[in-house]
Scaffold this motif. Structure first.
Motif, PDB file in Angstrom:
ATOM      1  N   ASP A  51       0.825  -1.214   0.000  1.00 32.43           N
ATOM      2  CA  ASP A  51       0.000   0.000   0.000  1.00 32.43           C
ATOM      3  C   ASP A  51       0.855   1.259   0.000  1.00 32.43           C
ATOM      4  OD1 ASP A  51      -2.361  -1.496   0.075  1.00 32.43           O
ATOM      5  OD2 ASP A  51      -2.324  -1.612   2.277  1.00 32.43           O
ATOM      6  N   VAL A  52       2.033   1.175   0.608  1.00 34.11           N
ATOM      7  CA  VAL A  52       2.933   2.326   0.709  1.00 34.11           C
ATOM      8  C   VAL A  52       4.333   1.879   0.295  1.00 34.11           C
ATOM      9  CG1 VAL A  52       3.967   4.033   2.263  1.00 34.11           C
ATOM     10  CG2 VAL A  52       1.570   3.355   2.569  1.00 34.11           C
ATOM     11  N   ALA A  53       5.001   2.697  -0.522  1.00 37.53           N
ATOM     12  CA  ALA A  53       6.368   2.402  -0.933  1.00 37.53           C
ATOM     13  C   ALA A  53       7.356   3.034   0.042  1.00 37.53           C
ATOM     14  CB  ALA A  53       6.622   2.937  -2.343  1.00 37.53           C
ATOM     15  N   ALA A  54       8.443   2.351   0.309  1.00 36.47           N
ATOM     16  CA  ALA A  54       9.473   2.874   1.204  1.00 36.47           C
ATOM     17  C   ALA A  54      10.172   4.050   0.528  1.00 36.47           C
ATOM     18  CB  ALA A  54      10.472   1.776   1.550  1.00 36.47           C
ATOM     19  N   PHE A  55      10.173   5.200   1.194  1.00 35.00           N
ATOM     20  CA  PHE A  55      10.755   6.401   0.590  1.00 35.00           C
ATOM     21  C   PHE A  55      12.277   6.354   0.600  1.00 35.00           C
ATOM     22  CE2 PHE A  55      12.514  10.699   0.852  1.00 35.00           C
ATOM     23  CZ  PHE A  55      11.999  11.239  -0.309  1.00 35.00           C
ATOM     24  N   ASN A  56      12.851   6.903  -0.451  1.00 37.26           N
ATOM     25  CA  ASN A  56      14.294   7.148  -0.512  1.00 37.26           C
ATOM     26  C   ASN A  56      14.495   8.432  -1.294  1.00 37.26           C
ATOM     27  OD1 ASN A  56      15.144   6.184  -3.527  1.00 37.26           O
ATOM     28  ND2 ASN A  56      13.496   4.897  -2.713  1.00 37.26           N
ATOM     29  N   PRO A  57      15.528   9.230  -0.996  1.00 37.23           N
ATOM     30  CA  PRO A  57      15.661  10.572  -1.580  1.00 37.23           C
ATOM     31  C   PRO A  57      15.742  10.612  -3.099  1.00 37.23           C
ATOM     32  CG  PRO A  57      17.110  10.327   0.314  1.00 37.23           C
ATOM     33  CD  PRO A  57      16.555   8.970   0.034  1.00 37.23           C
ATOM     34  N   ASN A  58      16.238   9.534  -3.723  1.00 34.61           N
ATOM     35  CA  ASN A  58      16.341   9.510  -5.184  1.00 34.61           C
ATOM     36  C   ASN A  58      15.098   8.948  -5.868  1.00 34.61           C
ATOM     37  OD1 ASN A  58      18.940  10.671  -5.603  1.00 34.61           O
ATOM     38  ND2 ASN A  58      19.857   8.790  -4.827  1.00 34.61           N
ATOM     39  N   GLY A  59      14.118   8.533  -5.085  1.00 34.82           N
ATOM     40  CA  GLY A  59      12.843   8.114  -5.660  1.00 34.82           C
ATOM     41  C   GLY A  59      12.881   6.827  -6.449  1.00 34.82           C
ATOM     42  N   TYR A  60      13.679   5.859  -6.029  1.00 36.59           N
ATOM     43  CA  TYR A  60      13.736   4.575  -6.712  1.00 36.59           C
ATOM     44  C   TYR A  60      12.670   3.620  -6.174  1.00 36.59           C
ATOM     45  CZ  TYR A  60      18.458   6.276  -7.819  1.00 36.59           C
ATOM     46  OH  TYR A  60      19.535   7.014  -8.229  1.00 36.59           O
ATOM     47  N   PHE A  61      12.271   2.696  -7.027  1.00 37.16           N
ATOM     48  CA  PHE A  61      11.440   1.554  -6.650  1.00 37.16           C
ATOM     49  C   PHE A  61      10.110   1.954  -6.007  1.00 37.16           C
ATOM     50  CE2 PHE A  61      14.614  -2.252  -6.359  1.00 37.16           C
ATOM     51  CZ  PHE A  61      14.930  -2.041  -7.679  1.00 37.16           C
ATOM     52  N   PHE A  62       9.395   2.907  -6.606  1.00 33.49           N
ATOM     53  CA  PHE A  62       8.025   3.142  -6.137  1.00 33.49           C
ATOM     54  C   PHE A  62       7.174   1.974  -6.631  1.00 33.49           C
ATOM     55  CE2 PHE A  62       3.686   4.463  -6.105  1.00 33.49           C
ATOM     56  CZ  PHE A  62       3.583   5.198  -4.941  1.00 33.49           C
ATOM     57  N   ASP A  63       6.815   1.091  -5.725  1.00 30.30           N
ATOM     58  CA  ASP A  63       6.076  -0.114  -6.096  1.00 30.30           C
ATOM     59  C   ASP A  63       4.700  -0.198  -5.447  1.00 30.30           C
ATOM     60  OD1 ASP A  63       7.027  -0.483  -3.527  1.00 30.30           O
ATOM     61  OD2 ASP A  63       7.682  -2.552  -3.839  1.00 30.30           O
ATOM     62  N   ALA A  64       4.276   0.863  -4.763  1.00 32.06           N
ATOM     63  CA  ALA A  64       2.975   0.839  -4.099  1.00 32.06           C
ATOM     64  C   ALA A  64       1.838   0.838  -5.116  1.00 32.06           C
ATOM     65  CB  ALA A  64       2.838   2.045  -3.168  1.00 32.06           C
ATOM     66  N   VAL A  65       0.668   0.427  -4.669  1.00 29.86           N
ATOM     67  CA  VAL A  65      -0.535   0.479  -5.493  1.00 29.86           C
ATOM     68  C   VAL A  65      -0.840   1.943  -5.808  1.00 29.86           C
ATOM     69  CG1 VAL A  65      -2.990  -0.035  -5.591  1.00 29.86           C
ATOM     70  CG2 VAL A  65      -1.418  -1.632  -4.453  1.00 29.86           C
ATOM     71  N   VAL A  66      -0.951   2.256  -7.088  1.00 28.71           N
ATOM     72  CA  VAL A  66      -1.221   3.636  -7.512  1.00 28.71           C
ATOM     73  C   VAL A  66      -2.721   3.890  -7.511  1.00 28.71           C
ATOM     74  CG1 VAL A  66      -1.075   5.236  -9.461  1.00 28.71           C
ATOM     75  CG2 VAL A  66       0.900   3.817  -8.856  1.00 28.71           C
ATOM     76  N   LYS A  67      -3.105   5.033  -6.973  1.00 31.32           N
ATOM     77  CA  LYS A  67      -4.518   5.425  -6.921  1.00 31.32           C
ATOM     78  C   LYS A  67      -4.851   6.237  -8.154  1.00 31.32           C
ATOM     79  CE  LYS A  67      -4.173   5.502  -1.886  1.00 31.32           C
ATOM     80  NZ  LYS A  67      -4.160   6.348  -0.650  1.00 31.32           N
ATOM     81  N   HIS A  68      -5.566   5.615  -9.072  1.00 34.23           N
ATOM     82  CA  HIS A  68      -5.864   6.199 -10.375  1.00 34.23           C
ATOM     83  C   HIS A  68      -7.245   6.862 -10.340  1.00 34.23           C
ATOM     84  CE1 HIS A  68      -5.055   5.934 -14.887  1.00 34.23           C
ATOM     85  NE2 HIS A  68      -6.207   6.548 -14.788  1.00 34.23           N
ATOM     86  N   PRO A  69      -7.315   8.191 -10.434  1.00 32.60           N
ATOM     87  CA  PRO A  69      -8.615   8.857 -10.319  1.00 32.60           C
ATOM     88  C   PRO A  69      -9.412   8.834 -11.611  1.00 32.60           C
ATOM     89  CG  PRO A  69      -6.876  10.491 -10.585  1.00 32.60           C
ATOM     90  CD  PRO A  69      -6.199   9.149 -10.533  1.00 32.60           C
ATOM     91  N   VAL A  70     -10.716   8.610 -11.472  1.00 32.93           N
ATOM     92  CA  VAL A  70     -11.653   8.706 -12.594  1.00 32.93           C
ATOM     93  C   VAL A  70     -12.936   9.367 -12.122  1.00 32.93           C
ATOM     94  CG1 VAL A  70     -10.767   6.649 -13.777  1.00 32.93           C
ATOM     95  CG2 VAL A  70     -12.672   6.433 -12.191  1.00 32.93           C
ATOM     96  N   THR A  71     -13.686   9.898 -13.055  1.00 24.51           N
ATOM     97  CA  THR A  71     -14.997  10.469 -12.772  1.00 24.51           C
ATOM     98  C   THR A  71     -16.058   9.710 -13.560  1.00 24.51           C
ATOM     99  OG1 THR A  71     -14.059  12.670 -12.370  1.00 24.51           O
ATOM    100  CG2 THR A  71     -16.416  12.550 -12.881  1.00 24.51           C
ATOM    101  N   VAL A  72     -17.107   9.339 -12.898  1.00 25.61           N
ATOM    102  CA  VAL A  72     -18.233   8.674 -13.570  1.00 25.61           C
ATOM    103  C   VAL A  72     -19.372   9.679 -13.637  1.00 25.61           C
ATOM    104  CG1 VAL A  72     -19.878   6.782 -13.465  1.00 25.61           C
ATOM    105  CG2 VAL A  72     -17.511   6.401 -12.744  1.00 25.61           C
ATOM    106  N   ALA A  73     -19.861   9.914 -14.831  1.00 19.45           N
ATOM    107  CA  ALA A  73     -20.913  10.925 -15.013  1.00 19.45           C
ATOM    108  C   ALA A  73     -21.943  10.458 -16.037  1.00 19.45           C
ATOM    109  CB  ALA A  73     -20.298  12.241 -15.476  1.00 19.45           C
TER     110      ALA A  73
END
Length: 390
Positions: free
Chosen positions: A368-390
């Protein structure tokens, strides 16, 4: 002094051989002394142009196609794409990890003639893929190119086994590591010249599935992707697959460079890429309410094929198994990404977050959360993709 620098004079290698040292981050810009940093076209509907880097847009991916065409593959350059004449190109292999440290030199034609050709499919990915989500999703900004999830592609390489070439060159049984050096411009960081891009890796990887590749998806490599020859370490961080390969140093000791100490390192040099997933859908897409919609995406892992994918259309409250889609095209060694689909039967009006998480055959699952590192490597967390239903 680094081993690669110390041995250059001893071995008498050319500048295109075991060149100086590492890399750094140059300002993003397309023009470089009058020439573009990236040579292939970057249509804005297909790429996000970062200057020296270019990211594939997921909205340009064909859901029916398994492989990523070279024309659509992301580009990660530290300087600019060089122009190399294949007729005069030579690969130098040398170092004290060979029976004769002076080594050997091979042209492209001899390489193709002398060794057995192989094809290997793998997911090729930048170590910083997903970096922007450390900031936008977790509130901790990392340095480097603000990739979303498009610094990745699934491709089939054509080339020869590195182990075959090393054994022909006289590999010693007690060799420890190999370092590839590129032929692109030397890298300067804040006034410090770190030399050409290079990165070492263990002899075990060299003797396993490493390749020297001249082709991609049945075509010659494009200049931006390493023409005429590149190193390929399947499943590993993209920086390990050195483009425009000029030399290989084979060593009896563990080699280092700024690319595995200063960068691409989190408590040790980074190797196998993590598990990730992406939706083939525009960010903030608008979908029709009350009508079934088939959503598609892809998941991948550097370690093993994807075993299952779970999706959520309610921000993670509930999860369902996605339908895994069979791979298309001719089967080759290795593994690429996995395509999947999910039918959202009755989307209700309002704002929603689509989530996808994958698990590979080794049991690695996206957190659910990726371990932070200053260079931003290996972001492997579940990404929250926004959509709108209308």
């Amino acid at each position: 002094m680094e081993i690669g620098l110390r041995r250059r004079s001893v071995l008498g290698l050319p500048v295109a051989g075991l060149a100086a040292a590492g890399i750094a981050q140059l300002p993003a810009r397309r023009a470089w002394a009058g020439a573009p940093a990236i040579q292939k076209p970057l249509p804005p509907e297909q790429f996000i142009d970062y200057g020296t880097n270019a990211e594939m847009r997921w909205t340009s991916v064909d859901p029916r196609r398994q492989a990523t065409p070279q024309a659509r593959l992301f580009v990660r350059n530290h300087t600019r794409t060089p122009q190399i004449d294949p007729a005069s190109y030579r690969l130098t292999i040398a170092g004290d990890g060979l029976r004769d440290p002076a080594g050997v030199t091979l042209g492209l034609t001899e390489l193709k003639r002398r060794f057995r050709h192989v094809e290997v499919t793998s997911v090729h990915e930048c170590t910083g893929n997903g970096r922007s989500f450390f900031d936008t999703q977790q509130g901790a900004k990392a340095s480097g190119t603000a990739w979303t999830l498009g610094a990745v592609g699934s491709v089939t390489w054509q080339g020869v086994r590195l182990r075959d070439v090393l054994r022909w060159a006289g590999l010693r049984p007690d060799a420890v590591s190999v370092q590839g050096v590129g032929l692109d411009d030397e890298y300067v960081d804040k006034g410090e010249n770190l030399g050409r891009v290079r990165r070492p890796f263990p002899i075990a990887k060299a003797l396993d599935d490493a390749l020297l590749a001249w082709g991609l998806n049945g075509e010659p490599l494009l200049p931006d992707h390493g023409f005429p020859l590149r190193l390929v370490l399947p499943g590993w961080v993209g920086i390990a697959s050195i483009k425009w390969l000029g030399s290989l140093e084979v060593s009896m000791t563990e080699l280092t460079s700024p690319w595995n100490t200063r960068w691409y390192n989190i408590g040790g040099p980074l190797t196998v890429n993590p598990v990730r997933s992406a939706w083939e859908l525009p960010w903030n897409a608008t979908l029709a309410a009350g009508r079934p919609v088939v959503l598609t995406g892809r998941s991948w892992s550097g370690a093993a094929p994807v075993a299952r994918v779970e999706v959520s259309t309610d921000g993670g409250t509930t999860w369902q198994r996605a339908r895994l889609r069979p791979a298309t095209g001719r089967r080759t060694e290795g593994h690429g990404w996995t395509r999947w689909a999910h039918t959202w039967h009755r989307p209700t009006a309002g704002s929603h977050q689509l989530l996808a998480r994958a698990t590979d055959l080794r049991g690695r699952r996206q957190p659910d959360v990726a371990a932070f590192n200053p260079n931003g490597y290996f972001f492997d967390a579940v990404v929250k993709h926004p959509v709108t239903v209308a």
